[in-house]
Design a protein around this motif. Sequence first.
Motif, short mmCIF file in Angstrom:
data_model
loop_
_atom_site.label_atom_id
_atom_site.label_comp_id
_atom_site.label_asym_id
_atom_site.label_seq_id
_atom_site.Cartn_x
_atom_site.Cartn_y
_atom_site.Cartn_z
N TYR A 27 0.86 -1.18 0.00
CA TYR A 27 0.00 0.00 0.00
C TYR A 27 0.90 1.23 0.00
N GLN A 28 0.31 2.37 -0.34
CA GLN A 28 1.06 3.63 -0.28
C GLN A 28 0.74 4.31 1.04
N ASP A 29 1.81 4.71 1.77
CA ASP A 29 1.61 5.39 3.05
C ASP A 29 1.12 6.83 2.82
N GLY A 32 2.81 8.59 0.07
CA GLY A 32 2.92 7.91 -1.21
C GLY A 32 4.02 6.88 -1.34
N VAL A 33 4.67 6.51 -0.24
CA VAL A 33 5.74 5.52 -0.29
C VAL A 33 5.12 4.11 -0.23
N TRP A 34 5.51 3.26 -1.17
CA TRP A 34 5.01 1.87 -1.16
C TRP A 34 5.58 1.14 0.05
N THR A 35 4.69 0.48 0.77
CA THR A 35 5.00 -0.11 2.07
C THR A 35 4.31 -1.46 2.17
N THR A 41 9.77 -0.65 3.61
CA THR A 41 9.80 0.10 2.36
C THR A 41 11.07 -0.25 1.60
N LYS A 46 6.32 -2.88 -4.41
CA LYS A 46 5.63 -2.29 -5.56
C LYS A 46 4.14 -2.61 -5.47
N ALA A 47 3.36 -1.89 -6.23
CA ALA A 47 1.91 -2.14 -6.30
C ALA A 47 1.67 -3.61 -6.65
#
Length: 149
Positions: A27-29, A32-35, A41, A46-47
């Motif tokens: 998910y994006q925090d 907007g960082v993928w986590t 991270t 990735k998505a």
Amino acid sequence: MSVNQLSCSPRGRALIEKFEGLRLTAYQDMVGVWTIGYGHTGPDVKAGLTITQQQAEQLLINDLARFNNGVNALVTVKINQNQFDALISFSYNLGLGSLQQSTLLRLLNAGNFQAAADQFPRWDRAGGKEVAGLLARRNAERALFLTPD
């Protein structure tokens, strides 16, 4: 060799797990960082990525090893386990670069432990906005930092 050779304790890990939560799908925090997992991270996230609970645990173990090394290297005064755990949680959430450039670290390394502790609540923003959850985390980290061994 650094002054401290500490590792995050179960108490510190529990604090991180509580505030990071566990998500097995990327998910994006807030910024907007993928986590994924317990706040992991990096370029591997990735998505569409999904992991197992066991993989999340391993990512946390690997990440904590990196943060243990980083905090031990940055702190030049002797600290106790609770202070170390608070700094690990802080760094895990904000990054070692934030700790390295912080007034918190400067005051701590100057031996002013109370003033350093009082810096935690100042780090309550994400994307330029105050976030209640971040303030709660910083207050928990500050309380742990001020708890004698």
